[in-house]
Write a protein that holds these residues in place. Structure first.
Motif, PDB file in Angstrom:
ATOM      1  N   SER A 210       4.801  41.391  21.063  1.00  0.00           N
ATOM      2  CA  SER A 210       4.436  42.270  19.944  1.00  0.00           C
ATOM      3  C   SER A 210       2.959  42.635  19.946  1.00  0.00           C
ATOM      4  O   SER A 210       2.521  43.429  19.120  1.00  0.00           O
ATOM      5  N   GLY A 211       2.198  42.068  20.875  1.00  0.00           N
ATOM      6  CA  GLY A 211       0.753  42.182  20.792  1.00  0.00           C
ATOM      7  C   GLY A 211       0.083  43.103  21.776  1.00  0.00           C
ATOM      8  O   GLY A 211      -1.131  43.030  21.958  1.00  0.00           O
ATOM      9  N   TYR A 212       0.865  43.970  22.449  1.00  0.00           N
ATOM     10  CA  TYR A 212       0.248  44.953  23.325  1.00  0.00           C
ATOM     11  C   TYR A 212      -0.474  44.268  24.488  1.00  0.00           C
ATOM     12  O   TYR A 212      -1.556  44.694  24.900  1.00  0.00           O
ATOM     13  N   LYS A 317      -6.119  49.269  25.217  1.00  0.00           N
ATOM     14  CA  LYS A 317      -6.643  49.406  23.868  1.00  0.00           C
ATOM     15  C   LYS A 317      -5.528  49.440  22.845  1.00  0.00           C
ATOM     16  O   LYS A 317      -4.516  50.115  23.039  1.00  0.00           O
ATOM     17  N   LYS A 318      -5.727  48.699  21.767  1.00  0.00           N
ATOM     18  CA  LYS A 318      -4.753  48.681  20.677  1.00  0.00           C
ATOM     19  C   LYS A 318      -5.334  49.419  19.473  1.00  0.00           C
ATOM     20  O   LYS A 318      -6.374  49.023  18.956  1.00  0.00           O
ATOM     21  N   PRO A 319      -4.698  50.503  19.011  1.00  0.00           N
ATOM     22  CA  PRO A 319      -5.192  51.228  17.833  1.00  0.00           C
ATOM     23  C   PRO A 319      -5.218  50.338  16.606  1.00  0.00           C
ATOM     24  O   PRO A 319      -4.432  49.396  16.485  1.00  0.00           O
ATOM     25  N   GLY A 320      -6.132  50.649  15.685  1.00  0.00           N
ATOM     26  CA  GLY A 320      -6.307  49.824  14.495  1.00  0.00           C
ATOM     27  C   GLY A 320      -5.038  49.673  13.675  1.00  0.00           C
ATOM     28  O   GLY A 320      -4.706  48.583  13.222  1.00  0.00           O
ATOM     29  N   LYS A 321      -4.291  50.764  13.472  1.00  0.00           N
ATOM     30  CA  LYS A 321      -3.052  50.699  12.687  1.00  0.00           C
ATOM     31  C   LYS A 321      -2.035  49.805  13.370  1.00  0.00           C
ATOM     32  O   LYS A 321      -1.300  49.053  12.717  1.00  0.00           O
ATOM     33  N   MET A 322      -1.999  49.848  14.704  1.00  0.00           N
ATOM     34  CA  MET A 322      -1.076  48.994  15.438  1.00  0.00           C
ATOM     35  C   MET A 322      -1.447  47.523  15.256  1.00  0.00           C
ATOM     36  O   MET A 322      -0.568  46.657  15.151  1.00  0.00           O
ATOM     37  N   TYR A 323      -2.754  47.250  15.177  1.00  0.00           N
ATOM     38  CA  TYR A 323      -3.189  45.872  14.960  1.00  0.00           C
ATOM     39  C   TYR A 323      -2.706  45.361  13.603  1.00  0.00           C
ATOM     40  O   TYR A 323      -2.206  44.234  13.494  1.00  0.00           O
TER      41      TYR A 323
END
Length: 337
Positions: A210-212, A317-323
């Protein structure tokens, strides 16, 4: 005396831009952390964390007050462990009971008897309004967490680790993309994860899927693995560099690059340092007006090589909303021991 110190530091670093060295507290913090990394001084996470935050506050914090607060928290956890045993039959039950006490201290309401009055230590809360310190960098700090009761995935794992260190019990910091958490150990279950922002115990599989997290990132030890003491100190040096950048925007990047260079000497695949280093290159390349100049072309090649290396190591890179969505997913559904 202050200007004499600045001159000495300039010689040591070979830096000609003396305005950078006006921030003596950052230079002092750098030297402290570098000495811990090269073995000149004993690695001490409490001193390392304090030095980073004290530099941002221009030397106005007191190490004794910081240490006393950690000891106060440790005392609560000792009392809690002594008076509330968990159901666990392993040989390491004492250690596991302490682990559980510290986790409860961080995530639950704890009654405390003061003379004839019972007060409650409230659980520490997640600062969802500024979880990345974008509005105010000090929201990343352990001192802010202790003062306000609100923290994030940086300050909360650090505080847990500092309390465990004070109690002379083992746990380890670990990284995921844009994230830090804690790994603990029991003889019965082996390593398991503590997610302090949500008060949960997600499994490695849960974090990975789930964590990219790209498989290469795991193979290259960017994420998931337990950090050594030296790697913890190296991360503090990255924090020092980032704090410097936030406190002194528009700086020429020399101090930040020196911090990253030192980190990578002792922790070559430190993704936090690699990203900060590449970011500084990009920032300075964009400021060059003549992009065809030799200096610009050289910097461009270095910048492209840096990002290429980061990609090869497995960073995505993980977008903020995805985080935010990912954190929510850790607090619900399956996962745990």
């Amino acid at each position: 005396m202050k200007y004499k110190l600045i001159f000495i530091l300039a010689i040591l670093f070979g830096i000609r831009n003396f305005h950078i060295l006006a921030q003596v507290d950052y230079m002092r913090g750098f030297r402290l952390l570098e000495n811990m990394l090269d073995g000149t001084d004993t690695a001490d996470l409490s001193k390392a964390v304090f030095s980073v935050e004290n530099a941002y506050y221009e030397g106005n914090l007191a190490q004794s007050a910081f240490d006393s607060r950690i000891e106060y928290y440790a005392g609560i956890c000792r009392s809690l462990a002594k008076n509330r045993n968990i159901i666990y039959a392993g040989r390491d039950s004492c250690s596991v009971n302490i682990q559980a006490a510290v986790f409860s201290f961080m995530t639950d309401s704890i009654p405390i008897l003061l003379e004839d009055t019972v007060i409650y230590h409230l659980p520490l809360r997640y600062n969802s309004e500024d979880f990345a310190g974008e509005k105010e960098w000090s929201h990343m700090f352990v001192t802010t967490l202790m003062a306000t009761g609100k923290g994030n995935c940086h300050s909360m794992p650090l505080l847990y680790k500092l309390i465990m260190n004070k109690l002379e019990e083992k746990c380890w910091l670990a990284l995921a993309p844009n994230h830090m958490y804690v790994k603990a150990y029991t003889e019965k279950s082996g390593l398991y994860n503590l997610e302090l922002t949500t008060g949960s115990h997600p499994s490695d599989a849960r974090i990975i899927t789930s964590g990219y997290i790209h498989p290469d990132a795991i193979r290259n030890s960017l994420y998931i693995n337990t950090l050594t003491v030296k790697e913890e100190i190296a991360l503090c040096l990255v924090d020092l560099a980032q704090g410097y950048g936030r406190k002194y925007p528009g700086n020429d990047g020399i101090f930040i690059r020196e911090c990253c260079r030192t980190v990578l000497k002792y922790y070559p695949n430190c993704i936090n340092a690699l990203l900060v280093q590449a970011g500084i290159m990009t920032e300075h390349y964009l400021k060059i007006t003549d992009k065809e100049s030799l200096a610009a072309q050289k910097l461009k090649k270095e910048m492209e090589a840096a990002y290429s290396n980061i990609h090869k190591l497995g960073y995505r890179k993980k977008p903020g909303k995805m985080y935010e969505d990912w954190l929510y997913s850790l607090s619900s559904g399956y996962g745990g021991l």
